[in-house]
Design a protein around this motif. Structure first.
Motif, mmCIF file in Angstrom:
data_model
loop_
_atom_site.group_PDB
_atom_site.id
_atom_site.type_symbol
_atom_site.label_atom_id
_atom_site.label_comp_id
_atom_site.label_asym_id
_atom_site.label_seq_id
_atom_site.Cartn_x
_atom_site.Cartn_y
_atom_site.Cartn_z
ATOM 1 N N ARG A 127 0.825 -1.218 0.000
ATOM 2 C CA ARG A 127 0.000 0.000 0.000
ATOM 3 C C ARG A 127 0.853 1.259 0.000
ATOM 4 N NH1 ARG A 127 -5.094 -0.134 3.972
ATOM 5 N NH2 ARG A 127 -5.722 -2.317 3.852
ATOM 6 N N LEU A 128 2.067 1.134 0.516
ATOM 7 C CA LEU A 128 2.915 2.306 0.709
ATOM 8 C C LEU A 128 3.923 2.510 -0.406
ATOM 9 C CD1 LEU A 128 3.574 1.724 4.516
ATOM 10 C CD2 LEU A 128 1.818 3.173 3.485
ATOM 11 N N MET A 129 4.038 1.553 -1.327
ATOM 12 C CA MET A 129 4.985 1.688 -2.431
ATOM 13 C C MET A 129 4.544 2.829 -3.354
ATOM 14 S SD MET A 129 7.347 -0.621 -2.063
ATOM 15 C CE MET A 129 7.618 -2.068 -1.028
ATOM 16 N N PRO A 130 5.449 3.736 -3.717
ATOM 17 C CA PRO A 130 5.059 4.925 -4.499
ATOM 18 C C PRO A 130 4.247 4.650 -5.761
ATOM 19 C CG PRO A 130 7.281 5.192 -3.650
ATOM 20 C CD PRO A 130 6.868 3.793 -3.293
ATOM 21 N N ALA A 135 -1.005 5.054 -8.381
ATOM 22 C CA ALA A 135 -2.095 4.378 -9.101
ATOM 23 C C ALA A 135 -3.430 4.605 -8.416
ATOM 24 C CB ALA A 135 -1.793 2.887 -9.199
ATOM 25 N N LYS A 136 -3.420 4.582 -7.083
ATOM 26 C CA LYS A 136 -4.667 4.819 -6.357
ATOM 27 C C LYS A 136 -5.158 6.249 -6.588
ATOM 28 C CE LYS A 136 -6.879 4.280 -1.818
ATOM 29 N NZ LYS A 136 -7.968 3.383 -2.258
ATOM 30 N N GLU A 137 -4.240 7.194 -6.678
ATOM 31 C CA GLU A 137 -4.623 8.578 -6.975
ATOM 32 C C GLU A 137 -5.310 8.662 -8.336
ATOM 33 O OE1 GLU A 137 -1.160 11.013 -6.709
ATOM 34 O OE2 GLU A 137 -0.875 10.659 -4.561
ATOM 35 N N VAL A 138 -4.774 7.941 -9.316
ATOM 36 C CA VAL A 138 -5.379 7.934 -10.655
ATOM 37 C C VAL A 138 -6.786 7.350 -10.595
ATOM 38 C CG1 VAL A 138 -5.237 6.964 -12.979
ATOM 39 C CG2 VAL A 138 -3.161 7.794 -11.849
ATOM 40 N N PRO A 265 9.917 -2.110 -16.019
ATOM 41 C CA PRO A 265 10.838 -1.596 -15.002
ATOM 42 C C PRO A 265 11.166 -0.119 -15.156
ATOM 43 C CG PRO A 265 11.993 -3.014 -16.573
ATOM 44 C CD PRO A 265 10.524 -3.172 -16.835
ATOM 45 N N ASP A 266 11.033 0.404 -16.360
ATOM 46 C CA ASP A 266 11.361 1.808 -16.596
ATOM 47 C C ASP A 266 10.130 2.711 -16.554
ATOM 48 O OD1 ASP A 266 14.114 1.208 -17.009
ATOM 49 O OD2 ASP A 266 13.603 0.510 -19.032
ATOM 50 N N ARG A 267 8.943 2.098 -16.562
ATOM 51 C CA ARG A 267 7.697 2.884 -16.543
ATOM 52 C C ARG A 267 6.763 2.223 -15.534
ATOM 53 N NH1 ARG A 267 5.225 3.121 -22.236
ATOM 54 N NH2 ARG A 267 5.550 0.869 -22.113
ATOM 55 N N GLN A 268 6.834 2.672 -14.299
ATOM 56 C CA GLN A 268 6.154 1.969 -13.213
ATOM 57 C C GLN A 268 4.635 2.097 -13.264
ATOM 58 O OE1 GLN A 268 7.051 -0.112 -10.839
ATOM 59 N NE2 GLN A 268 9.216 -0.168 -11.341
ATOM 60 N N TRP A 278 -1.937 7.700 -24.356
ATOM 61 C CA TRP A 278 -1.368 7.039 -23.186
ATOM 62 C C TRP A 278 -0.395 7.996 -22.517
ATOM 63 C CZ3 TRP A 278 3.930 6.530 -23.232
ATOM 64 C CH2 TRP A 278 4.559 6.627 -24.486
ATOM 65 N N GLU A 279 -0.067 7.692 -21.277
ATOM 66 C CA GLU A 279 0.940 8.487 -20.577
ATOM 67 C C GLU A 279 1.646 7.640 -19.530
ATOM 68 O OE1 GLU A 279 -0.899 11.276 -17.413
ATOM 69 O OE2 GLU A 279 -2.454 11.125 -18.976
ATOM 70 N N ASN A 280 2.908 7.970 -19.339
ATOM 71 C CA ASN A 280 3.683 7.376 -18.249
ATOM 72 C C ASN A 280 3.630 8.326 -17.070
ATOM 73 O OD1 ASN A 280 4.535 5.285 -19.965
ATOM 74 N ND2 ASN A 280 6.223 6.534 -20.736
ATOM 75 N N ILE A 281 3.360 7.790 -15.899
ATOM 76 C CA ILE A 281 3.243 8.622 -14.710
ATOM 77 C C ILE A 281 4.440 8.375 -13.806
ATOM 78 C CG2 ILE A 281 1.828 9.131 -12.684
ATOM 79 C CD1 ILE A 281 -0.594 8.182 -14.324
ATOM 80 N N GLU A 282 5.176 9.431 -13.506
ATOM 81 C CA GLU A 282 6.346 9.307 -12.629
ATOM 82 C C GLU A 282 5.881 8.904 -11.232
ATOM 83 O OE1 GLU A 282 9.582 9.551 -13.317
ATOM 84 O OE2 GLU A 282 9.083 9.808 -15.447
ATOM 85 N N ALA A 283 6.514 7.850 -10.707
ATOM 86 C CA ALA A 283 5.984 7.347 -9.433
ATOM 87 C C ALA A 283 7.017 6.618 -8.578
ATOM 88 C CB ALA A 283 4.818 6.407 -9.721
#
Length: 342
Positions: A127-130, A135-138, A265-268, A278-283
């Motif tokens: 639950r705490l992994m960035p 993802a939960k915010e999205v 691995p490069d796009r979490q 589409w978009e990659n979200i920094e996380a």
């Protein structure tokens, strides 16, 4: 300046040495004062590092040392007894997952914490992994609409590469572990999917078995079908036979697109919308056995103690996630779909 929180660690195996102890040591509000392990030399090694005391028996430790908080990092079958003893000694408790081996133990742990006015938190670090937080915010933003189906998987080559005891680890002994890959990894994912979807599991159908690990009675693989109370359906997979490396990924198929977590691995976090964009979200990243990153569990636990607030990953939450795993074992035994008691 406030007095540091005096912490004791019960069990000095891999999860303590690689996660709990270093994260406590790095926390400015914590002082490690005691360690307990049946293999006294392991407790002594840690005690020597921190000017603490070492014990072979946690009950003796709790009787002789006044502590504010305890991490329970023992084999699964001892979680309940150690947590209850710590609570009865007036200590806040952080217990590793699975919090207990059955519902009765979990309820007794929750009651002990309540009766003694202490906190009980379960180490469900997913639950705490960035990336999971992002993802939960999205999901909560509403951009993707309702989650319709999902796949969540957690697998690695097995605890022999993680445990300090290798293939001789308690992980493979049924009387100490009680459950294998499902207790080690599956319960993480039942907790994650409940939290991500803000939903509860209603029904479970599962195949749980030992496919490849030799000389053990604990499960090394499980594939479960979950139906959530919202109606969403999906799969939960736990495995100790992903010999090519760890997988901790989740894909959520939603009304307006797909959310992929940990698949690249490069796009979490990857968001793919129905309109083709589409978009990659920094996380940030998800911690793995090979690449240890902060788990944020200790930080959360200490914050709850300092600020006198209940953990979001409470004993009650730990029990709800445990019930999903217990239902999977019942499904395997009976060959039936099992309803999860709410």
């Amino acid at each position: 300046m406030t007095e540091p929180i005096k912490v004791a660690v019960i069990g000095c195996g891999a999860i303590a040495v690689r996660r709990h102890i270093p994260e406590y040591a790095d926390h400015p509000n914590v002082k490690l004062v005691a360690f307990a392990d049946p293999r006294l030399e392991r407790a002594e090694e840690q005690a020597a590092r921190f000017g603490a005391r070492a014990f072979s028996d946690y009950k003796t430790m709790l009787a002789e040392i006044e502590v504010d908080a305890v991490s329970v990092c023992t084999p699964n079958h001892l979680h309940a007894d150690a947590a209850i003893a710590a609570a009865n000694a007036g200590a806040h408790v952080l217990v590793e997952k699975p919090m207990a081996t059955n519902e009765q133990e979990a309820l007794a742990m929750i009651k002990a914490a309540q009766d003694n006015g202490v906190l009980l938190m379960v180490g469900h670090n997913q639950r705490l992994m960035p990336p999971h937080v992002k993802a939960k915010e999205v999901l909560e933003s509403g951009r993707l609409g309702r989650v319709l189906s999902f796949r969540t998987s957690f697998g690695h080559p097995g605890p022999e590469g993680w445990s300090l005891d290798g293939r001789d680890s308690w992980f493979f002994r049924k009387d100490e572990a009680v459950m294998g890959a499902m207790g080690d990894l599956g319960v993480h994912k039942s907790d994650l999917i409940r939290w991500l979807l803000n939903d509860e599991v209603a029904d479970v159908a599962a195949f749980v078995g030992t496919l490849h690990k030799e000389n053990t009675a604990v499960d090394d693989n499980a594939t479960c079908i979950l139906r959530m109370k919202s109606g969403a359906i999906g799969t939960l997979v736990a495995s100790w036979t992903y010999y090519r490396g760890e997988d901790n990924s989740t894909i959520l198929w939603c009304e307006n697109g797909v959310l992929k977590i940990g698949t690249d691995p490069d796009r979490q976090v990857i968001l793919e919308l129905r309109d083709g964009t589409w978009e990659n979200i920094e996380a940030g990243a998800i911690s793995t056995n090979e690449k240890q990153l902060p788990s944020f569990v200790i930080e959360e636990f200490v914050d709850c103690i300092v600020n006198h607030k209940q953990p979001t990953i409470s004993g009650e939450e730990g029990l709800r996630s445990l019930k999903v795993i217990l239902a999977a074992f019942e499904s395997q035994e009976t060959g039936k779909v099992v309803a999860v008691e709410s």
